[in-house]
Design an enzyme around this catalytic site. Structure first.
Site, PDB file in Angstrom:
ATOM      1  N   LYS A 171      -1.342   1.776   7.724  1.00 36.89           N
ATOM      2  CA  LYS A 171      -1.578   1.092   6.460  1.00 36.89           C
ATOM      3  C   LYS A 171      -3.015   1.305   5.988  1.00 36.89           C
ATOM      4  O   LYS A 171      -3.967   1.109   6.743  1.00 36.89           O
ATOM      5  CB  LYS A 171      -1.294  -0.410   6.626  1.00 36.89           C
ATOM      6  N   GLU A 203       7.988  -4.382   8.732  1.00 35.67           N
ATOM      7  CA  GLU A 203       6.588  -4.360   9.132  1.00 35.67           C
ATOM      8  C   GLU A 203       6.358  -5.264  10.344  1.00 35.67           C
ATOM      9  O   GLU A 203       6.857  -6.386  10.401  1.00 35.67           O
ATOM     10  CB  GLU A 203       5.721  -4.845   7.964  1.00 35.67           C
ATOM     11  N   CYS A 254       3.821  -3.085   3.430  1.00 36.03           N
ATOM     12  CA  CYS A 254       3.532  -4.337   2.739  1.00 36.03           C
ATOM     13  C   CYS A 254       3.144  -4.080   1.292  1.00 36.03           C
ATOM     14  O   CYS A 254       3.795  -3.310   0.598  1.00 36.03           O
ATOM     15  CB  CYS A 254       2.464  -5.116   3.511  1.00 36.03           C
TER      16      CYS A 254
END
Length: 507
Positions: A329, A270, A381
Site C-alpha cells: 500500500k 485487506e 483500502c
C-alpha cells in the site's frame, strides 16, 4: 410584503446558516442516498449566496457549506477512532472536527477569491470562474496535506448521465460538468434573457451529450472470462486482533476459501489474518497447496514485517502457480496507519496507551500482480479514491482489484461512499474491478461502472462471479488529470482577463 419583494437582504444576513443547510443536504447526493441532482442544486445555492456577498460573507458561507458537507458525510471518522480505535471520545471528536474545519477552509478560500476581485459579467463568473475554481479546489484538497478526496462533487454522479465523462477526463471532468450546470442554473435564475438562453443551451449540450456517450466502450475484451470468488469474513474489528479469537478467524477464512476453490482467482480482504505474514507461514502453505490442487490463484491481504529495517507494510500477497509476489500500500491513512504528529505528542500517545506506530508505504511505482493468467492493477483500502495513481499500471493491467477493511466504519455511509469511488475507477480505466472487503461492501464492478454482483454486508460470504479482462487505454488513462486541470486554469484566466479588460474599458 417587503420580504417577498426582495428577500435577499434578509437571506444574506443569515446566509451562513442557509449555506450550512445546503452543504449538509448535498451529502444526500452521494451514496448510499444517491440523490445526484443535489450535486447540482447544492453548489448552485452556494453560488446564489455568493452572487451578492462581500468577500468576508462569501468566505463564511463557503466554510459553512463545506464544513457541513463533511460533518454530515464523514461523521464515521468518530466511529473508527473511538469505537474501534479505542481513543477517548474527546480525542475522536477533535480528530473529526479538525479535518472538517480544514475541508471547510477550501470552500471558504474559493468564496473569498471569487468575490474579492472584479468578477465581470455574471455569465462568465458562473460558467467559467466558479466551475473552474471549484474543480481546481477539489483537486487541490485531494492531495495537499496527504489529501482527502472524499465527497468530490463528481462522485455523486455515479448513476447520472455525467458519469459517461469519467473515461474521458476522470472524476474531475464530471465535477466540472456538475459545477458548470450549477452555474448555469444561477444564470437562468438571475441573468438576462440572452444569458439565460446561453446557459440553457449549455445544460442541454452537457446532459444531452453525456447521455449519448453512455454506451461508448473505450477498451477491448482480451481472452476469455475469468471466474472469481471474493471472501468476506465479517470478523468484528474489536475482536479481530484478540488472541482468543485468532483460531476462529483462521478457521472461518479457511472454510470460506474451501468454498471458493475452483474459481480461477480467489481474493481475501485487506489484512485478513490477525497476524504478520511470517507468523502465518504454515497456514499460508496449506492454503497455497489446496488452491494449486484446484487450479486457483489466491490474493491475501497481509501485514508484513521487514526484519532488516524493522518496518511494517500493509501488503497484498499473490500466490499463483508461477510463484508469490507482493503489492504494498502506497497511500496510508492518517491517524490510522501513520501519525503525522511531533515527537512529544507521540510520547503522550504512548503513555496514554494509544496507537502511535507508523507503517511504511510501498514504493510509488509497482508492477501489476500476476495471477490467474492476468495482470492485476492492485489497490488497498482507500487508495481506490485516487484515480490518477492507477494510471501507470493500466498499460499492462487487464483487471483491477481492491482489498479493503471496512469493519472500522460500522454501519455507516463510508463503505457505500468508497464503493461509489471504486465504480469511478472502473469507468476511468475501462476495466472490471473486483473488491473484497472485511464486512462489506464486497462487489464486482463492470468496466462501465455498473455493479455486476454484490454480497450482503456484515455476514460471512463468498461472492462468485465472472469478469472479462480488457486491454487498451481510455482517453483519461492516456492523459490523466492534466487536460482538465489546464482547461480549468485557462477558464479562470479568461474570466479574470475579461473582467480586467472590462474594468479598463469602462474607465
Amino acid at each position: 410584503m417587503v420580504f417577498f419583494a426582495n428577500p435577499w437582504p434578509r437571506i444574506l444576513r443569515h446566509g451562513t446558516w442557509f449555506a450550512a443547510l445546503a452543504g449538509a443536504a448535498t451529502t444526500l447526493a452521494f451514496a448510499p442516498y444517491g440523490l445526484f441532482p443535489l450535486a447540482v442544486l447544492g453548489p448552485a445555492f452556494l453560488f446564489l449566496l455568493w452572487d451578492e456577498a462581500t468577500p468576508r460573507q462569501a468566505a463564511g458561507q463557503g466554510f459553512a457549506w463545506g464544513a457541513a458537507l463533511f460533518f454530515a458525510g464523514t461523521w464515521w471518522i468518530f466511529t473508527a477512532i473511538h469505537d474501534f480505535g479505542g481513543a477517548p471520545a474527546w480525542l475522536a471528536a477533535l480528530l473529526l472536527i479538525v479535518p472538517v474545519a480544514v475541508m471547510g477552509s477550501y470552500y471558504a478560500l474559493l468564496g473569498w477569491a471569487a468575490t474579492r476581485f472584479d468578477r465581470g459579467p455574471r455569465i462568465t463568473q458562473c460558467l467559467l470562474l466558479l466551475p473552474a475554481g471549484w474543480t481546481l479546489m477539489e483537486w487541490l484538497r485531494g492531495w495537499l496535506l496527504s489529501g482527502f478526496p472524499w465527497l468530490e462533487l463528481g462522485y455523486a454522479h455515479s448513476d447520472s448521465p455525467l458519469a459517461a465523462l469519467a473515461p474521458i477526463g476522470g472524476v474531475h471532468l464530471v465535477t466540472l460538468a456538475s459545477a458548470v450546470s450549477a452555474g448555469a442554473l444561477l444564470v437562468i435564475l438571475r441573468g438576462g434573457w440572452r444569458d439565460r438562453g446561453i446557459a440553457l443551451a449549455i445544460i442541454v449540450v452537457i446532459w444531452g451529450g453525456t447521455w449519448g456517450l453512455a454506451g461508448k466502450q473505450w477498451t477491448t475484451p482480451v481472452g476469455e472470462e475469468v471466474s472469481v470468488a471474493l471472501l468476506q469474513g465479517a470478523i468484528p474489528q474489536d475482536e479481530k486482533w484478540q488472541v482468543g479469537h485468532r483460531k476462529e478467524t483462521l478457521d472461518r477464512y479457511r472454510a470460506l476459501d474451501r468454498e471458493a476453490l475452483g474459481a480461477r482467482l480467489i481474493v481475501w480482504p485487506e489484512a485478513a489474518l490477525p497476524m504478520l505474514a511470517h507468523e502465518a507461514e504454515v497456514y499460508l502453505a496449506s492454503i497455497r497447496a489446496e488452491a494449486r490442487a484446484r487450479n486457483s490463484d489466491v490474493l491475501i491481504g497481509l501485514l508484513r514485517y521487514d526484519f532488516d529495517s524493522g518496518e511494517i507494510r500493509n501488503g497484498l500477497l499473490a500466490m499463483s502457480a508461477s510463484g508469490d509476489s507482493w503489492y504494498y500500500k502506497r497511500r496510508l491513512v492518517p491517524f490510522g496507519e501513520f501519525f503525522p504528529v511531533p515527537d512529544f505528542v507521540r510520547h503522550w500517545m504512548r503513555l496514554m496507551n494509544l496507537p502511535y506506530y507508523d507503517m511504511t508505504p510501498g514504493v510509488e511505482h509497482q508492477a501489476a500482480l500476476a495471477a490467474a493468467g492476468q495482470k492485476l492493477g492492485a489497490t488497498i483500502c482507500y487508495e481506490d479514491a485516487y484515480g490518477s495513481e492507477q494510471l501507470t499500471v493500466l498499460g499492462e493491467a487487464t483487471l483491477l482489484v481492491n482489498v479493503t477493511n471496512n469493519a472500522w466504519f460500522g454501519d455507516s455511509a463510508a463503505p457505500h461512499q468508497q464503493l461509489q469511488m471504486a465504480r469511478f475507477r472502473a469507468r476511468e480505466a475501462g476495466r472490471s474491478l473486483i473488491r473484497s472487503t472485511s464486512n462489506g461492501i464486497t462487489a464486482v464492478i463492470a468496466p462501465d461502472g455498473k455493479i455486476l454482483a454484490v454480497a450482503p454486508q456484515f455476514v460471512p460470504a463468498v461472492l462468485k462471479s465472472r469478469v472479462q479482462p480488457m486491454t487498451g487505454l481510455t482517453p483519461y488513462a492516456r492523459a490523466g488529470n492534466w487536460p482538465v486541470l489546464l482547461g480549468c486554469l485557462l477558464m479562470a484566466l479568461i474570466c479574470i482577463g475579461y473582467a480586467s479588460w472590462s474594468t479598463r474599458h469602462r474607465k
